[in-house]
Enzyme design. Structure first.
Site, PDB file in Angstrom:
ATOM      1  N   ASP A  98       0.788  -1.239   0.000  1.00 33.87           N
ATOM      2  CA  ASP A  98       0.000   0.000   0.000  1.00 33.87           C
ATOM      3  C   ASP A  98       0.818   1.286   0.000  1.00 33.87           C
ATOM      4  O   ASP A  98       0.377   2.313  -0.472  1.00 33.87           O
ATOM      5  CB  ASP A  98      -0.939   0.023   1.226  1.00 33.87           C
ATOM      6  CG  ASP A  98      -0.189  -0.197   2.534  1.00 33.87           C
ATOM      7  OD1 ASP A  98       1.037  -0.346   2.505  1.00 33.87           O
ATOM      8  OD2 ASP A  98      -0.834  -0.234   3.600  1.00 33.87           O
ATOM      9  N   HIS A  99       2.061   1.232   0.508  1.00 42.53           N
ATOM     10  CA  HIS A  99       2.810   2.479   0.703  1.00 42.53           C
ATOM     11  C   HIS A  99       3.578   2.934  -0.541  1.00 42.53           C
ATOM     12  O   HIS A  99       3.999   4.077  -0.600  1.00 42.53           O
ATOM     13  CB  HIS A  99       3.815   2.309   1.848  1.00 42.53           C
ATOM     14  CG  HIS A  99       3.215   2.465   3.208  1.00 42.53           C
ATOM     15  ND1 HIS A  99       2.260   1.618   3.698  1.00 42.53           N
ATOM     16  CD2 HIS A  99       3.445   3.388   4.184  1.00 42.53           C
ATOM     17  CE1 HIS A  99       1.939   2.009   4.930  1.00 42.53           C
ATOM     18  NE2 HIS A  99       2.643   3.075   5.239  1.00 42.53           N
ATOM     19  N   ASP A 163       3.456  -1.191  11.646  1.00 46.91           N
ATOM     20  CA  ASP A 163       2.996   0.130  11.257  1.00 46.91           C
ATOM     21  C   ASP A 163       2.362   0.752  12.495  1.00 46.91           C
ATOM     22  O   ASP A 163       1.619   0.081  13.218  1.00 46.91           O
ATOM     23  CB  ASP A 163       1.962   0.043  10.132  1.00 46.91           C
ATOM     24  CG  ASP A 163       1.697   1.415   9.542  1.00 46.91           C
ATOM     25  OD1 ASP A 163       2.279   1.734   8.487  1.00 46.91           O
ATOM     26  OD2 ASP A 163       0.926   2.184  10.150  1.00 46.91           O
ATOM     27  N   ARG A 451      -1.316  12.359  10.343  1.00 45.53           N
ATOM     28  CA  ARG A 451      -0.063  13.068  10.686  1.00 45.53           C
ATOM     29  C   ARG A 451       0.096  14.284   9.798  1.00 45.53           C
ATOM     30  O   ARG A 451      -0.318  14.264   8.653  1.00 45.53           O
ATOM     31  CB  ARG A 451       1.143  12.157  10.458  1.00 45.53           C
ATOM     32  CG  ARG A 451       1.123  11.022  11.389  1.00 45.53           C
ATOM     33  CD  ARG A 451       2.488  10.426  11.626  1.00 45.53           C
ATOM     34  NE  ARG A 451       2.286   9.555  12.754  1.00 45.53           N
ATOM     35  CZ  ARG A 451       2.552   8.247  12.736  1.00 45.53           C
ATOM     36  NH1 ARG A 451       3.102   7.698  11.679  1.00 45.53           N
ATOM     37  NH2 ARG A 451       2.305   7.524  13.807  1.00 45.53           N
ATOM     38  N   SER A 646       6.193   7.239  13.187  1.00 45.12           N
ATOM     39  CA  SER A 646       6.180   5.945  12.497  1.00 45.12           C
ATOM     40  C   SER A 646       6.854   4.825  13.293  1.00 45.12           C
ATOM     41  O   SER A 646       7.682   5.056  14.165  1.00 45.12           O
ATOM     42  CB  SER A 646       6.903   6.118  11.169  1.00 45.12           C
ATOM     43  OG  SER A 646       7.311   4.890  10.653  1.00 45.12           O
ATOM     44  N   ARG A 648       8.782   2.798  11.631  1.00 42.09           N
ATOM     45  CA  ARG A 648       9.873   2.378  10.734  1.00 42.09           C
ATOM     46  C   ARG A 648      11.167   2.169  11.506  1.00 42.09           C
ATOM     47  O   ARG A 648      11.692   3.079  12.142  1.00 42.09           O
ATOM     48  CB  ARG A 648      10.046   3.382   9.590  1.00 42.09           C
ATOM     49  CG  ARG A 648      10.519   4.758   9.983  1.00 42.09           C
ATOM     50  CD  ARG A 648      10.394   5.742   8.827  1.00 42.09           C
ATOM     51  NE  ARG A 648       9.008   6.091   8.596  1.00 42.09           N
ATOM     52  CZ  ARG A 648       8.579   7.293   8.178  1.00 42.09           C
ATOM     53  NH1 ARG A 648       9.439   8.245   7.900  1.00 42.09           N
ATOM     54  NH2 ARG A 648       7.302   7.538   8.005  1.00 42.09           N
TER      55      ARG A 648
END
Ligand code: MIC
Ligand code: SF4
Length: 758
Positions: A98-99, A163, A451, A646, A648
């Site tokens: 999706d990203h 996520d 965000r 995030s 990440r």
């Protein structure tokens, strides 16, 4: 283990089978009644009798029911999993693409381009999923959190996801926690998920939403009250009569954005709205099972009667008083009523005109959201109103897209001039190819995302991003200006008449049920041993991982300060997204973005600092590469809530790869602190926050007594001034024995590898 396109009823039944007994054990151990979150927690420890249950203190080992990963984080998670030497994942797991889809023209075309441009990465993710028994959701099938809500979430379940907005599934009564890839690797390799037993914040909702107020306004209000770090270490549990008036997807919006206050997760108890959603999405059997288990899928009556005695903090919001809010720019907790934005824009010198309006993201892209937005579009077209700014809409999933297309809602939006983008993150994560403005053009965008950090949507620091509900985005798109309040103001139509917008009406769920659209799920094959996982050594997008070196047993002496950040330093500042998403599977290449958004506390410049080895001013990634090549370990210094945003883990792996040994801050965001620990970097907070101010550019840092590291005890540190004088200070750390083990081993993955004999 078979991984299907939905959670099988057997898995749900297994979870409910242990629930009453485990709730009993929980009540006995805690000596009191339980909140709903506590019931879910006590049903998931590896050992229900001995795991720690002391809030905010003890660590506990949990066994989540599922793992979900999105493409931008799955690459690194699965590259790590591959080094662990297991034949398949130990827990049902899925990957969602999706990203990586860039929004440029419109959905179908953008998807075709993405499939071509990202072919290597998609091939890798598809083959690695097939190899290790992971379900794979193709690009175009939707945003991870919407797909999880539609297919996998269930009341009383527990999942982790790579996520930060994984808590979206709390809208369906699940404890869903956002984590870094290394945490997911633990669970996928059969180890427990180890967390500090969370604190509990209760949010009591009374009254009902009406008019232009939406579920989004509830979380925007909570963010205003609690701020971006107010939820750290806590689960936010919503309850009260108002909770039952909110749809399941509205609840998901609220839980999703709990990430913006740093909460571990957020959730609602099982109710009628959830049952309706389960049935409407084809999961009648789960709804029935949940009905049967309902007594344990909500807080005990004593808790609801006297919440103050059970939660660490209770907030009460009367939904009947809640006015539409809009938050921003640059931080999701800067709230004000929509009606006051115009005056604030004048005071702040922000532009009045809106340059783009965007509806969608994992937060607000449900059938109900789109139907409310479409009702405004219909009214506008019927009354001769036009949008005054580009309007971009991202459906949350292929199932939502196909259903809103069938029901004519897409057509309503398109008739007003909306561009429908792919079912993906798109402009929410900088995947927005925009040519109407350039860096330096101060411009305002309004969106229903979550965000709004600088550069987040279009890569431009000069874009001011405001977050609000989809219906308010629509109203502002029609006004084209920020000084418009749909409740009191009118718009001039094509004929010169003044028109007041009607209150939006939405449908909670499609009357004709959902239509799935084009299937995007690929189940892993039954025979997997001959599946080949391809990573070309020449690739600039994927790189196999080398284990990090173990700690050498020495104290850290004379560490130069690569970077001292002032103010907000989110993971977007540490490891930018947008164009950099393409290197998420290549640690060396993505390290080219290290700290490029960080504001240098010594100079106020963004992304540059002084190289202590040659005295030159350079970009942070260049300094980091130079130190790495010279074998010079270093330290980074951060301010409050460092690493906010995030999940990440690149924001921890890049510093680690380039030689960071310690990150010292005033405070950390939860996921990032864990990510640093996982990768073998020592996260310390100043025992006295004022010590931060004593650190100057040419100073060095010593970190002492590391051989004696013990849980939760401060570490002795020194600032060494250029003339050799020293200032002693304490750095607090929050590691338990296991985490100290990760530090010594040079990262948690090295321990897993050793256990597997790799
Ligand atoms: C985000 O919303 O910031 C992201 C992009 O979804 C991240 C994950 C990532 O950086 O890949 C998140 O929320 O964890
Ligand atoms: Fe995607 Fe945005 Fe949701 Fe993150 S917040 S998962 S980038 S839609």
């Amino acid at each position: 283990m078979t991984v299907a396109a939905h959670t099988p009823i057997e898995l749900v039944n297994d979870v409910y089978a242990t629930l009453p007994e485990r709730v009993g054990i929980g009540r006995r151990r805690l000596g009191r009644s339980l909140t709903f979150a506590e019931k879910v927690l006590v049903n998931h420890p590896r050992d229900p009798e001995t795991g720690g249950v002391e809030r905010g203190r003890s660590y506990t080992d949990l066994d989540p029911d599922r793992v979900a990963m999105q493409d931008a984080t799955a690459q690194m998670a699965l590259l790590q999993f591959m080094t662990a030497g297991l034949p398949e994942v130990a827990v049902p797991s899925t990957v969602h693409c999706d990203h990586l889809i860039q929004a440029k023209t419109e959905g179908k075309q953008d998807l075709r381009v993405a499939i071509d441009v990202n072919a290597e990465v998609y091939d890798f993710l598809e083959s690695v999923s097939a190899k290790y028994g992971i379900g794979f959701w193709k690009p175009g099938s939707g945003i991870i959190h919407q797909v999880v809500l539609e297919q996998y979430a269930f009341p009383g379940g527990m999942m982790i996801g790579t996520d930060s907005h994984t808590p979206n599934a709390g809208g369906l009564g699940m404890i869903a926690i956002g984590v870094g890839g290394a945490d997911a690797v633990d669970v996928m390799t059969g180890y427990p998920f180890n967390v500090r037993w969370p604190k509990l914040i209760g949010v009591k909702l009374t009254g009902t939403l009406s008019g232009w107020s939406a579920p989004k306004d509830i979380i925007l209000k909570v963010a205003e009250i609690l701020t971006v770090k107010g939820g750290t270490g806590a689960i936010v549990e919503y309850f009260g009569p108002g909770a039952e008036s909110i749809s399941c997807t509205g609840k998901a919006t609220i839980c999703n954005m709990g990430a913006e206050i740093g909460a571990t997760t957020s959730l609602f108890a099982y109710d009628e709205a959830m049952s309706r959603y389960l049935k409407s999405t084809g999961r009648e059997a789960i709804a029935e099972a949940a009905d049967a288990a309902a007594a344990d899928l909500r807080a005990d009556a004593e808790v609801l009667a006297d919440p103050g005695a059970y939660f660490d903090e209770v907030i009460e919001i009367d939904l009947s008083d809640l006015r539409p809010l809009i938050n921003g720019p640059h931080t999701p907790d800067r709230a004000r009523p929509v009606s006051e934005l115009g005056a604030e824009a004048v005071a702040e010198g922000w532009p009045m005109e809106i340059s783009a309006a965007l509806v969608g993201s994992c937060t607000n892209s449900s059938y109900e959201d789109i139907s409310r937005a479409a009702s405004i579009a219909r009214f506008a077209v019927e009354n001769g109103l036009e949008i005054k700014t580009p309007l971009l809409v991202t459906p949350g999933s292929e199932q939502v897209r196909a259903t809103i297309e069938r029901d004519g809602l897409l057509a309503d939006l398109q008739q007003l001039g909306a561009t429908v983008l792919a079912n993906a993150c798109g402009p929410c994560i900088g995947q927005w190819s925009r040519s109407d403005v350039k860096e330096g053009d101060v411009n305002v965008i309004v969106n229903s995302y979550n965000r709004n950090f600088p550069r987040r949507n279009d890569g431009l620091a000069s874009t001011l991003s405001f977050v609000t509900s989809p219906e308010t985005v629509m109203a502002l798109a029609l006004a084209g200006r920020v000084d418009f309040d749909p409740v009191t103001d009118t718009l001039t139509n094509r004929d010169g008449d003044e028109v007041r917008l009607e209150v939006p009406v939405g449908e909670e769920l499609p009357a004709k049920g959902f239509t799935p659209g084009e299937s995007g799920f690929i189940a892993p094959p039954a025979h997997r041993s001959d599946v080949d996982v391809r990573v070309s050594p020449e690739s600039d997008r994927l790189q196999l991982l080398e284990p990090f070196a173990a700690w050498n047993g020495q104290d850290f002496l004379g560490l130069p300060i690569l970077m001292k950040a002032t103010g907000k330093c989110t993971t977007d500042h540490i490891s930018a997204a947008g164009p950099w998403l393409k290197y998420r599977g290549h640690l060396e290449n993505i390290s080219g973005n290290l700290f490029i958004g960080a504001v240098n506390a010594f100079t106020g410049e963004v992304g540059t600092g002084k190289d202590q080895l040659d005295g030159e001013t350079k970009s942070y990634p260049d300094i980091a590469r130079h130190y790495h090549e010279a074998g010079q370990p270093w330290v980074a210094i951060g301010d409050e809530n460092y690493g906010e945003g995030s999940s990440r883990e690149h924001a921890a792996m890049e510093p680690r790869f380039r030689g960071a040994q310690v990150v010292l801050t005033r405070s950390f965001a939860r996921i990032h602190e864990t990510n640093l620990k996982k990768q073998g970097v020592l996260p310390l907070t100043f025992a006295d926050p004022a010590t931060y101010d004593l650190i100057e550019q040419d100073d060095r840092i010593n970190v002492l007594g590391l051989a004696d590291l013990t849980p939760d005890t401060p570490v002795r540190c020194q600032i060494v001034k250029p003339d050799g004088t020293t200032i002693d200070f304490d750095g607090n750390q929050t590691m338990n024995d296991e985490q100290i083990g990760w530090f010594r081993a040079g990262g948690a993955l090295n321990i897993i590898r050793a256990r597997q004999g790799v």
